[in-house]
Design a protein around this motif. Structure first.
Motif, PDB file in Angstrom:
ATOM      1  N   LEU A  73      92.345  27.424 -61.199  1.00 29.22           N
ATOM      2  CA  LEU A  73      91.652  27.458 -62.569  1.00 29.22           C
ATOM      3  C   LEU A  73      92.789  27.364 -63.340  1.00 29.22           C
ATOM      4  N   ILE A  74      93.052  26.393 -64.082  1.00 31.86           N
ATOM      5  CA  ILE A  74      94.233  26.134 -65.202  1.00 31.86           C
ATOM      6  C   ILE A  74      93.916  26.279 -66.640  1.00 31.86           C
ATOM      7  N   ASP A  75      92.445  25.998 -66.992  1.00 26.67           N
ATOM      8  CA  ASP A  75      92.143  26.526 -68.260  1.00 26.67           C
ATOM      9  C   ASP A  75      90.663  27.037 -68.438  1.00 26.67           C
ATOM     10  N   ASP A  76      90.369  27.853 -69.404  1.00 24.69           N
ATOM     11  CA  ASP A  76      88.938  28.156 -69.579  1.00 24.69           C
ATOM     12  C   ASP A  76      88.709  28.276 -70.910  1.00 24.69           C
ATOM     13  N   PHE A  77      87.906  27.517 -71.143  1.00 22.27           N
ATOM     14  CA  PHE A  77      87.753  27.307 -72.951  1.00 22.27           C
ATOM     15  C   PHE A  77      86.062  27.620 -73.079  1.00 22.27           C
ATOM     16  N   THR A  78      86.142  28.192 -74.273  1.00 27.07           N
ATOM     17  CA  THR A  78      84.699  28.338 -74.869  1.00 27.07           C
ATOM     18  C   THR A  78      84.817  27.909 -76.391  1.00 27.07           C
ATOM     19  N   HIS A  79      84.037  26.865 -76.406  1.00 32.23           N
ATOM     20  CA  HIS A  79      83.647  26.261 -77.693  1.00 32.23           C
ATOM     21  C   HIS A  79      83.345  27.254 -78.945  1.00 32.23           C
ATOM     22  N   PRO A  80      84.007  27.416 -79.937  1.00 31.21           N
ATOM     23  CA  PRO A  80      83.927  28.541 -81.049  1.00 31.21           C
ATOM     24  C   PRO A  80      82.377  28.225 -81.723  1.00 31.21           C
ATOM     25  N   LYS A  81      81.982  27.253 -81.958  1.00 31.72           N
ATOM     26  CA  LYS A  81      80.773  26.974 -82.406  1.00 31.72           C
ATOM     27  C   LYS A  81      79.579  26.920 -81.738  1.00 31.72           C
ATOM     28  N   SER A  82      79.617  26.119 -80.662  1.00 33.91           N
ATOM     29  CA  SER A  82      78.582  25.854 -79.659  1.00 33.91           C
ATOM     30  C   SER A  82      78.511  27.149 -78.616  1.00 33.91           C
ATOM     31  N   ASP A  83      79.409  27.847 -78.494  1.00 27.38           N
ATOM     32  CA  ASP A  83      79.593  28.621 -77.523  1.00 27.38           C
ATOM     33  C   ASP A  83      79.757  28.262 -76.037  1.00 27.38           C
ATOM     34  N   LYS A  84      79.631  26.855 -75.789  1.00 27.93           N
ATOM     35  CA  LYS A  84      79.597  26.435 -74.457  1.00 27.93           C
ATOM     36  C   LYS A  84      80.965  26.646 -73.806  1.00 27.93           C
ATOM     37  N   ARG A  85      80.806  26.602 -72.526  1.00 25.67           N
ATOM     38  CA  ARG A  85      82.281  27.154 -72.055  1.00 25.67           C
ATOM     39  C   ARG A  85      82.849  25.881 -70.833  1.00 25.67           C
ATOM     40  N   SER A  86      84.005  25.721 -70.973  1.00 29.28           N
ATOM     41  CA  SER A  86      84.232  24.621 -70.303  1.00 29.28           C
ATOM     42  C   SER A  86      85.357  25.028 -69.324  1.00 29.28           C
ATOM     43  N   LEU A  87      85.845  24.569 -67.997  1.00 30.86           N
ATOM     44  CA  LEU A  87      86.566  25.153 -67.136  1.00 30.86           C
ATOM     45  C   LEU A  87      87.483  23.899 -66.864  1.00 30.86           C
ATOM     46  N   CYS A  88      88.891  24.149 -66.506  1.00 32.61           N
ATOM     47  CA  CYS A  88      89.718  22.914 -65.977  1.00 32.61           C
ATOM     48  C   CYS A  88      90.350  23.470 -64.730  1.00 32.61           C
ATOM     49  N   TYR A  89      90.100  22.778 -63.429  1.00 33.02           N
ATOM     50  CA  TYR A  89      90.619  23.251 -62.229  1.00 33.02           C
ATOM     51  C   TYR A  89      91.701  22.071 -62.023  1.00 33.02           C
ATOM     52  N   ARG A  90      92.850  22.564 -61.148  1.00 30.77           N
ATOM     53  CA  ARG A  90      93.875  21.689 -60.848  1.00 30.77           C
ATOM     54  C   ARG A  90      93.569  21.735 -59.302  1.00 30.77           C
ATOM     55  N   ILE A  91      93.282  20.270 -58.630  1.00 28.57           N
ATOM     56  CA  ILE A  91      93.212  20.350 -57.166  1.00 28.57           C
ATOM     57  C   ILE A  91      94.510  19.652 -56.535  1.00 28.57           C
ATOM     58  N   LEU A  92      94.762  20.297 -55.639  1.00 29.08           N
ATOM     59  CA  LEU A  92      96.191  19.916 -54.828  1.00 29.08           C
ATOM     60  C   LEU A  92      95.650  19.305 -53.591  1.00 29.08           C
ATOM     61  N   TYR A  93      96.055  18.171 -53.219  1.00 27.38           N
ATOM     62  CA  TYR A  93      95.704  17.549 -51.990  1.00 27.38           C
ATOM     63  C   TYR A  93      97.064  17.262 -51.243  1.00 27.38           C
ATOM     64  N   ARG A  94      96.866  17.410 -49.981  1.00 28.04           N
ATOM     65  CA  ARG A  94      98.138  17.180 -49.150  1.00 28.04           C
ATOM     66  C   ARG A  94      97.786  17.074 -47.714  1.00 28.04           C
ATOM     67  N   SER A  95      98.035  15.991 -47.113  1.00 25.49           N
ATOM     68  CA  SER A  95      97.652  15.718 -45.759  1.00 25.49           C
ATOM     69  C   SER A  95      98.546  16.634 -44.788  1.00 25.49           C
ATOM     70  N   MET A  96      97.952  17.069 -43.677  1.00 29.42           N
ATOM     71  CA  MET A  96      98.666  17.868 -42.887  1.00 29.42           C
ATOM     72  C   MET A  96      99.528  17.068 -41.674  1.00 29.42           C
TER      73      MET A  96
END
Ligand code: DAH
Length: 416
Positions: free
Chosen positions: A391-414
């Motif tokens: 999880l790299i960002d957690d944002f709550t909109h000041p007016k609507s109070d809606k929350r958004s998250l940003c995830y960083r996904i790391l892919y790597r083949s074994m």
């Protein structure tokens, strides 16, 4: 300390707000069960489970059921299992019990309260309200005790749906041990001494043990036990575990083992065991004196027993030097061909590929949000290619109070 998933089950789970790892899987040595999922039911190996509001098991998870890595003789998980079984050589062994269990087996039989958080849907894989994929091998303790064996080991795959870190995977393997004695101070002490004198448990004396635990109200003796029998049984448990650890870590001259107080609904007193390996304390198992209510359920009113449960992946990762838990599920021959039954050998990495990073952000729905559900979704879509989800960002909109998250996904083949 209680938060580590590989070994402890009824523990305060770590809430990792910032980093979680979601990892998927592919088929391995066994093809897994034959299953179909429709809107109303799940059919596994011909047996039908009606879906309900508890159902949360996904096809990806079902495809992992019964791969039985612990039974492939060359697989590190199996090598560790066999080493433990050879240490407890006169124990009856169960290693092929189906992981599909009732909630009665997984929870109620073990005296886990109806409202205990460990039953949460977000932490377990339910087929329906009364059926699930076992979350620990303790689910079969009663079955083992009813088999008539007074010493036994149960190994198998276990499933947990929780936030994952570097060494965690939704399926892993556990081993459970149970031993019981007559509840008679003289007879118990004789049996315990005979076992220790036989030599198998004597190795415990070559380990540096840190054990400040004492019997106290927070981790008490059970009413139906006497201090003498408890003392004998606890000492048998400690000899058994310390000597087993000595055997597994035979090449570690400065091995240290630490005993700490713990809590499990099915044992009292209860402890956790940690091993100091390369300077770090590593939690390896949970154990204790079996609650007499459980012994009663098995018809063993006049016996007293101890039990322990350990995670095989953690031990295998440390002993074989395996850096990523996904490797256990690799179908690449370069993985499995490195190992020899009965031997602990250092893993040789066979490929190193650069990661590929993608960020994804979204508004949260109005209903409640479970990070594990997102994790499961990532596993379903991307499988074993995903190494890390953060999880790299957690944002709550000041007016609507809606929350958004940003995830960083790391892919790597074994392997490719
Ligand atoms: N089932 C526990 C877990 O998964 C481990 C455990 C603790 C097993 C105490 C036992 C025991 O048999 O007595 O974390």
């Amino acid at each position: 300390m209680l938060a580590t998933r590989l070994t402890t089950f009824i523990s305060t789970r770590a809430v990792q707000n910032t980093t979680l790892r979601c990892i998927g899987t592919r088929a391995s040595y066994s093809t897994g069960p034959d299953f179909t999922v429709t809107d109303s039911e799940i059919k596994i190996d011909g047996k039908i489970y009606k879906k309900d509001q508890w159902t949360n098991v996904s096809p990806t998870t079902l495809s992992r059921v019964n791969r039985k890595l612990h039974l492939h003789p060359q697989h590190p998980i199996s090598i560790i299992r066999q080493l433990i079984e050879s240490h407890f050589h006169d124990f009856k062994t169960f290693h092929d019990i189906s992981p599909i269990v009732t909630t009665q087996q997984n929870f109620d039989d073990l005296l886990i309260a109806k409202d205990h958080v460990t039953r949460n849907r977000s932490d377990n894989y339910y087929l329906n309200e009364s059926t699930m994929l076992r979350a620990h091998t303790s689910a079969h303790q009663l079955q083992g005790m009813r088999s008539g064996a007074s010493k036994f080991l149960i190994s198998g795959d276990v499933f947990r749906r929780d936030e994952i870190d570097a060494s965690h995977y939704p399926v892993f393997h556990q081993m459970e041990g149970v031993v019981y004695f007559d509840h008679d101070p003289v007879k118990t002490a004789e049996q315990v001494n005979a076992d220790i004198q036989m030599g198998r448990l004597k190795e415990a004396e070559n380990v540096k043990v840190v054990d400040d635990t004492i019997i106290k109200p927070e981790n008490p003796m059970q009413d139906r036990h006497t201090p003498e029998t408890l003392e004998a049984v606890a000492s048998h448990l400690k000899y058994s575990i310390n000597s087993m650890v000595r055997k597994l870590f035979a090449d570690e001259p400065d091995l240290e083992v630490r005993w700490i107080d713990a809590y499990f609904p099915f044992t009292s007193p209860s402890w956790e065991v940690e091993i100091k390996y390369k300077g770090e304390w590593l939690e390896v198992l949970g154990c204790g004196v079996v609650r007499q209510e459980l012994m009663d359920q098995a018809g063993l009113h006049d016996k007293i027993g101890h039990a322990f449960g350990l995670g095989l992946e953690r031990l295998a990762m440390v002993l074989f030097g395996i850096p990523d838990i996904r490797l256990f599920w690799s179908q690449d021959e370069r993985f499995i061909q490195q190992f020899t039954p009965g031997q602990i050998q250092k893993f040789q990495p066979f490929s190193k590929f650069p990661p590929c990073i993608k960020d994804i952000s979204f508004w949260l729905p109005n209903k409640s949000w479970e990070e594990n559900d997102f994790c499961e979704l990532v596993r379903d879509v991307a499988g074993d290619l995903v190494e890390n989800v953060e999880l790299i960002d957690d944002f709550t909109h000041p007016k609507s109070d809606k929350r958004s998250l940003c995830y960083r996904i790391l892919y790597r083949s074994m392997d490719r």
